[in-house]
Design a protein around this motif. Structure first.
Motif, mmCIF file in Angstrom:
data_model
loop_
_atom_site.group_PDB
_atom_site.id
_atom_site.type_symbol
_atom_site.label_atom_id
_atom_site.label_comp_id
_atom_site.label_asym_id
_atom_site.label_seq_id
_atom_site.Cartn_x
_atom_site.Cartn_y
_atom_site.Cartn_z
ATOM 1 N N VAL A 114 0.886 -1.355 0.220
ATOM 2 C CA VAL A 114 -0.094 -0.226 -0.132
ATOM 3 C C VAL A 114 0.423 1.373 0.036
ATOM 4 O O VAL A 114 0.500 2.112 -0.687
ATOM 5 C CB VAL A 114 -0.895 -0.012 1.749
ATOM 6 C CG1 VAL A 114 -1.387 1.331 1.137
ATOM 7 C CG2 VAL A 114 -1.987 -0.537 0.929
ATOM 8 N N ASP A 115 1.919 1.070 1.085
ATOM 9 C CA ASP A 115 2.876 1.945 0.759
ATOM 10 C C ASP A 115 3.254 2.945 -0.373
ATOM 11 O O ASP A 115 3.341 3.601 -1.179
ATOM 12 C CB ASP A 115 3.458 2.526 1.755
ATOM 13 C CG ASP A 115 4.806 3.506 2.299
ATOM 14 O OD1 ASP A 115 3.797 4.223 2.557
ATOM 15 O OD2 ASP A 115 5.977 3.326 2.851
ATOM 16 N N VAL A 116 3.640 1.280 -1.093
ATOM 17 C CA VAL A 116 4.437 2.202 -2.294
ATOM 18 C C VAL A 116 3.400 2.085 -3.583
ATOM 19 O O VAL A 116 4.232 3.476 -4.700
ATOM 20 C CB VAL A 116 5.287 0.866 -3.260
ATOM 21 C CG1 VAL A 116 5.744 0.699 -4.283
ATOM 22 C CG2 VAL A 116 6.250 0.452 -1.991
ATOM 23 N N ALA A 117 2.782 1.678 -3.210
ATOM 24 C CA ALA A 117 1.232 1.826 -4.832
ATOM 25 C C ALA A 117 0.954 3.524 -4.178
ATOM 26 O O ALA A 117 0.453 4.625 -5.493
ATOM 27 C CB ALA A 117 -0.128 1.173 -3.821
ATOM 28 N N LEU A 118 0.680 4.372 -3.230
ATOM 29 C CA LEU A 118 0.585 5.498 -2.928
ATOM 30 C C LEU A 118 1.602 6.456 -2.817
ATOM 31 O O LEU A 118 1.441 7.648 -3.128
ATOM 32 C CB LEU A 118 -0.607 6.219 -1.723
ATOM 33 C CG LEU A 118 -1.014 4.979 -1.527
ATOM 34 C CD1 LEU A 118 -2.387 5.550 -0.026
ATOM 35 C CD2 LEU A 118 -2.316 5.263 -2.457
ATOM 36 N N ALA A 119 2.915 6.185 -3.294
ATOM 37 C CA ALA A 119 4.119 7.028 -3.445
ATOM 38 C C ALA A 119 4.399 7.745 -4.049
ATOM 39 O O ALA A 119 3.991 7.276 -5.644
ATOM 40 C CB ALA A 119 5.439 5.581 -2.005
ATOM 41 N N GLY A 120 4.392 8.870 -4.440
ATOM 42 C CA GLY A 120 4.815 9.936 -5.399
ATOM 43 C C GLY A 120 3.472 9.739 -5.511
ATOM 44 O O GLY A 120 3.618 10.741 -7.176
ATOM 45 N N THR A 121 2.559 10.162 -5.368
ATOM 46 C CA THR A 121 1.198 10.264 -6.121
ATOM 47 C C THR A 121 0.548 11.650 -5.595
ATOM 48 O O THR A 121 -0.279 12.177 -6.163
ATOM 49 C CB THR A 121 -0.237 8.828 -6.330
ATOM 50 O OG1 THR A 121 -0.182 8.924 -4.778
ATOM 51 C CG2 THR A 121 0.686 7.771 -6.970
ATOM 52 N N ALA A 122 0.204 11.464 -4.227
ATOM 53 C CA ALA A 122 0.308 12.828 -3.915
ATOM 54 C C ALA A 122 -1.487 12.733 -4.014
ATOM 55 O O ALA A 122 -1.765 13.911 -4.586
ATOM 56 C CB ALA A 122 1.024 14.359 -3.999
ATOM 57 N N PRO A 123 -2.542 12.419 -3.440
ATOM 58 C CA PRO A 123 -3.776 12.135 -3.976
ATOM 59 C C PRO A 123 -4.283 12.763 -2.792
ATOM 60 O O PRO A 123 -3.733 13.397 -2.053
ATOM 61 C CB PRO A 123 -4.360 10.580 -3.068
ATOM 62 C CG PRO A 123 -3.097 10.388 -2.347
ATOM 63 C CD PRO A 123 -1.990 10.774 -2.978
ATOM 64 N N ARG A 124 -5.101 14.725 -3.671
ATOM 65 C CA ARG A 124 -5.801 14.595 -2.760
ATOM 66 C C ARG A 124 -6.708 14.704 -1.215
ATOM 67 O O ARG A 124 -7.131 14.714 -0.277
ATOM 68 C CB ARG A 124 -6.963 15.707 -3.470
ATOM 69 C CG ARG A 124 -6.206 16.548 -4.502
ATOM 70 C CD ARG A 124 -7.600 16.729 -5.350
ATOM 71 N NE ARG A 124 -8.258 15.981 -5.881
ATOM 72 C CZ ARG A 124 -9.754 15.833 -6.048
ATOM 73 N NH1 ARG A 124 -10.079 15.709 -5.224
ATOM 74 N NH2 ARG A 124 -10.215 15.077 -6.224
ATOM 75 N N LEU A 125 -7.626 12.883 -2.424
ATOM 76 C CA LEU A 125 -8.426 12.774 -1.498
ATOM 77 C C LEU A 125 -8.112 11.212 -1.136
ATOM 78 O O LEU A 125 -8.630 10.128 -2.658
ATOM 79 C CB LEU A 125 -9.925 12.789 -1.498
ATOM 80 C CG LEU A 125 -10.849 12.645 -0.894
ATOM 81 C CD1 LEU A 125 -10.957 12.187 0.592
ATOM 82 C CD2 LEU A 125 -12.310 12.655 -1.702
#
Length: 483
Positions: free
Chosen positions: A293-304
């Motif tokens: 999960v950490d790698v999947a979201l890293a660098g994507t900077a999602p708003r929500l």
């Protein structure tokens, strides 16, 4: 009412569907801004409010949403000639409804409302409304949003918002504290809340002597019946003649605040509270899953980020390392309450816990079905976590697997290629899936297979990552929406 969730800029001013009940002011959305139009009388109240000693400190403390006047001549909003003044409010990261809050959330929102009202009364002001919808959240911190509700207090008049406060906050809290009934279905079923007459039937016999019930339910209902045919003006004259004063209003509000603080509910034991201990995960599974999960979201900077089936909130906290805001959705009110208490204790302002049945999410409600927007219309996400939840929907709630996939990807409709769906598929042979399947007729779910899930996901998304957990019965995916 504040803004919907963060979304793409709009091309023209749009009136907020939930802001029409007070004709003196209305909310609009324009290019990402949240604006409030005030008519002449509301403008006078605003100038008095802004010049008061009590209001600026509430703004500075963040107890009232950030508010500032804007140049009226630079904006064009609907019914332009009606509005003498325009205010700009801060954006609330995600608008939620009271029937999506846990007990502690509703109580803390009620206490903030009463604190603000007490401060206002001491300075010669009151609020026209007492609705739970006048509050929203920054993470686990409530904030009052209805700046247009403040007005100068008038001698000899009770608090105008008392009935709304009872129906949308005090009564639901009493139901859960005294009877152990989850209040969320009651508030969801009726936008104006629980009527005194309904409460009176729930609190008959010795229950009428539960804290606050006789005065705020039985006497309240009797007074309403007595004055059913009297005009508001007549009632006000009777109160003034009887010597009703602003000091009595303040004393009454303080008594209600004391009552709300006494109301308590301890979450009962729940299967989902023990899920971390009873589920089939090994420590190696947990570590691998967290890293994925950490790698999947890293660098994507999602708003929500939506964390659907958040349970104890561990993955919500992980997502918050990367995201501007996380909505942690949990169907069990007891689990959601425990999560809220932990987030509140930590002062968390970027994770909002909500109570929501994923198989029956909040629909649109109120006037025209749009006065309160549905969860789907508010949940415009850049990333969705669907971890250990798909089997509960597909097997536990009989939702077709294709419907589950479409629903999950649908939250990313405006995110496009920047969106991320992080999903966990629990194989039919997994102990948790087998437990669910044991309660169903044999052969009921022939399509519940990993290959079919992958086919459906690949039809909606590009699968950019896939990992089988060490247990061998669960697979994680990252899907990026096509289009």
């Amino acid at each position: 009412m504040s803004s919907p969730p963060l979304s793409a800029p709009e091309t023209g001013a749009r009136a907020e569907p939930g802001s029409f009940r007070d004709p003196g002011n209305r909310i609009f959305h324009l290019d990402g801004q949240v604006l409030r139009g005030l008519d002449r009388r509301a403008t006078e109240d605003w100038h008095a409010l802004a010049a008061s000693d009590f209001f600026p400190p509430l703004l500075a403390a963040g107890k009232v949403c950030g508010t500032e006047p804007v140049d009226r001549d630079t904006l064009t909003i609907p019914d332009d000639s009606r509005w003498d003044t325009v205010l700009r409010h801060e954006r609330i990261p995600f608008v939620s409804h009271p029937y999506e809050w846990s007990f502690g959330m509703l109580r803390d929102a009620a206490l903030l409302h009463l604190e603000i009202l007490t401060t206002a009364l001491g300075a010669g002001f009151s609020t026209k409304d007492g609705s739970a919808y006048n509050l929203q959240w920054r993470g686990a911190t409530p904030v009052f949003i209805d700046v247009g509700s403040f007005e100068p207090a008038r001698d000899g008049e009770p608090w105008p918002g008392y009935r709304q406060f009872c129906q949308t906050m005090l009564y639901p809290l009493m139901m859960q504290a005294h009877l152990g009934l989850d209040f969320q279905p009651w508030l969801r079923s009726r936008i104006d809340g629980v009527e005194p007459g309904q409460m009176r039937r729930l609190f008959g016999g010795t229950r009428r002597f539960s804290a606050g019930v006789f005065k705020h339910v039985h006497l309240h209902d009797a007074m309403q019946a007595r004055h059913a045919d009297a005009s508001t003006g007549t009632v006000r004259e009777e109160l003034r003649d009887a010597g009703f004063s602003r000091d009595l209003v303040l004393t009454g509000v303080r008594a209600v605040e004391k009552l709300v603080r006494r109301l308590d509910w301890q979450p009962p034991a729940s299967h989902w509270q023990q899920y971390r201990r009873t589920c089939a995960y090994s420590e190696a599974d947990r570590e691998r899953k967290a890293r994925f999960v950490d790698v999947a979201l890293a660098g994507t900077a999602p708003r929500l980020v939506l964390d659907l089936g958040a349970n104890d909130g561990d993955y919500s906290r992980l997502a918050a390392r990367h995201a501007a805001y996380v909505v942690a959705v949990e169907s069990d009110p007891a689990v959601a309450e425990q999560l809220y208490r932990r987030l509140r204790a930590d002062g968390e302002r970027r994770i909002l816990p909500l109570v929501l049945d994923l198989a029956d999410p909040s629909p649109g409600g109120g006037w025209g079905g749009v006065e309160r927007a549905s969860f789907a219309d508010r949940a415009d996400a850049d990333a969705v976590l669907a971890l250990a939840v798909i089997h509960h929907l597909a097997i536990g709630r009989n939702v077709p697997l294709t419907g589950v996939v479409d629903w999950l990807v649908g939250f990313l409709a405006t995110a496009g290629r920047r969106g991320r769906l992080v999903a966990e598929f629990v194989h039919p042979e997994d102990p948790m899936a087998r437990r669910l399947l044991a309660n169903k007729p044999a052969g009921t779910f022939p399509d519940y297979r990993r290959e079919e899930f992958e086919r459906l996901l690949a039809g909606r998304c590009e699968i950019t990552a896939r990992e089988e957990l060490p247990s061998g019965t669960r697979t994680l995916y990252v899907g990026v929406p096509r289009g």
